[in-house]
Design a protein around this motif. Sequence first.
Motif, mmCIF file in Angstrom:
data_model
loop_
_atom_site.group_PDB
_atom_site.id
_atom_site.type_symbol
_atom_site.label_atom_id
_atom_site.label_comp_id
_atom_site.label_asym_id
_atom_site.label_seq_id
_atom_site.Cartn_x
_atom_site.Cartn_y
_atom_site.Cartn_z
ATOM 1 N N SER A 1 0.827 -1.202 0.000
ATOM 2 C CA SER A 1 0.000 0.000 0.000
ATOM 3 C C SER A 1 0.861 1.253 0.000
ATOM 4 C CB SER A 1 -0.923 -0.012 1.221
ATOM 5 O OG SER A 1 -1.612 1.200 1.318
ATOM 6 N N SER A 2 1.869 1.268 0.851
ATOM 7 C CA SER A 2 2.771 2.405 0.935
ATOM 8 C C SER A 2 3.535 2.581 -0.370
ATOM 9 C CB SER A 2 3.737 2.195 2.091
ATOM 10 O OG SER A 2 4.696 3.202 2.131
ATOM 11 N N SER A 3 3.994 1.474 -0.936
ATOM 12 C CA SER A 3 4.737 1.512 -2.187
ATOM 13 C C SER A 3 3.862 2.010 -3.334
ATOM 14 C CB SER A 3 5.285 0.125 -2.497
ATOM 15 O OG SER A 3 6.059 0.158 -3.657
ATOM 16 N N SER A 4 2.643 1.511 -3.409
ATOM 17 C CA SER A 4 1.715 1.938 -4.466
ATOM 18 C C SER A 4 1.394 3.417 -4.337
ATOM 19 C CB SER A 4 0.419 1.134 -4.400
ATOM 20 O OG SER A 4 0.682 -0.219 -4.664
ATOM 21 N N SER A 5 1.212 3.852 -3.119
ATOM 22 C CA SER A 5 0.918 5.266 -2.868
ATOM 23 C C SER A 5 2.094 6.145 -3.303
ATOM 24 C CB SER A 5 0.619 5.465 -1.383
ATOM 25 O OG SER A 5 0.472 6.819 -1.079
ATOM 26 N N ALA A 6 3.311 5.738 -2.946
ATOM 27 C CA ALA A 6 4.502 6.504 -3.318
ATOM 28 C C ALA A 6 4.687 6.514 -4.833
ATOM 29 C CB ALA A 6 5.733 5.912 -2.636
ATOM 30 N N SER B 1 13.043 0.904 -3.074
ATOM 31 C CA SER B 1 11.581 0.893 -2.985
ATOM 32 C C SER B 1 11.032 2.218 -3.496
ATOM 33 C CB SER B 1 11.128 0.682 -1.543
ATOM 34 O OG SER B 1 11.377 1.855 -0.778
ATOM 35 N N TRP B 2 9.757 2.195 -3.836
ATOM 36 C CA TRP B 2 9.089 3.425 -4.266
ATOM 37 C C TRP B 2 8.988 4.411 -3.105
ATOM 38 C CZ3 TRP B 2 8.263 5.193 -9.001
ATOM 39 C CH2 TRP B 2 8.314 4.287 -10.060
ATOM 40 N N THR B 3 8.851 3.899 -1.902
ATOM 41 C CA THR B 3 8.764 4.767 -0.723
ATOM 42 C C THR B 3 10.076 5.534 -0.539
ATOM 43 O OG1 THR B 3 7.258 3.162 0.265
ATOM 44 C CG2 THR B 3 8.210 4.795 1.736
ATOM 45 N N ALA B 4 11.201 4.850 -0.708
ATOM 46 C CA ALA B 4 12.504 5.516 -0.597
ATOM 47 C C ALA B 4 12.697 6.511 -1.753
ATOM 48 C CB ALA B 4 13.624 4.486 -0.591
ATOM 49 N N ALA B 5 12.211 6.159 -2.942
ATOM 50 C CA ALA B 5 12.307 7.071 -4.086
ATOM 51 C C ALA B 5 11.502 8.336 -3.825
ATOM 52 C CB ALA B 5 11.821 6.387 -5.359
ATOM 53 N N LYS B 6 10.323 8.179 -3.220
ATOM 54 C CA LYS B 6 9.498 9.353 -2.895
ATOM 55 C C LYS B 6 10.205 10.229 -1.869
ATOM 56 C CE LYS B 6 5.173 10.937 -0.894
ATOM 57 N NZ LYS B 6 3.954 10.551 -0.189
ATOM 58 N N ALA B 7 10.795 9.618 -0.846
ATOM 59 C CA ALA B 7 11.516 10.397 0.170
ATOM 60 C C ALA B 7 12.650 11.187 -0.482
ATOM 61 C CB ALA B 7 12.058 9.476 1.257
#
Length: 189
Positions: free
Chosen positions: A116-121, A175-181
């Motif tokens: 979910s977090s990854s998809s959101s990011a 991860s997409w979350t790290a990419a967003k950060a």
Amino acid sequence: MTLRSKITKFSVAILSTVTLGSTILTTAANADEIYTVKSGDTLSGIEYSLNKDTNYSKLAKANKISNVNLIYVGQKLLIKSDGEIKAATKKEVATVPATQKTASTTTTTGSSSTTSSSSSAKAWIANKESGGSYTARNGQYVGKYQLSASYLNGDYSAANQEKVANSYVSSRYGSWTAAKAFWVANGWY
């Protein structure tokens, strides 16, 4: 799942220490966390995820990182709950039993919260980069994730953009979350 919840918290009766190469870091018990660097992590991304701040100079200085653009997968960063990070003194190291001089970390992630977090990011980045359009162009950058045309090898299909974007983010950020950060901290990914 937030980065802070993925960091291993540890508790030792009096003092906890961890060895980073030849540097030993220490902190008071019950207040410290060890973060293990993953593929794609940056100091600013880690700092932002932990403290919603991109000033990573304390993190770099405390861990004796001279090149802030160069950290290694598997590297351990000691982070105090108040954000303070410090190197252990020889006296502090001498008072810790040998069995406590290294700490291992384990990361547990729930697949549904990570997904979910990854998809959101991923959706957030696509919106920032192209408004979610697979046909967006900006010079050499193409598609939903504004990838360099050379990465796409002439195949601008939605399926190829998704595949290449996932591969790029996985290899560069983990991860997409790290990419967003990273994007939040730098304005690009």
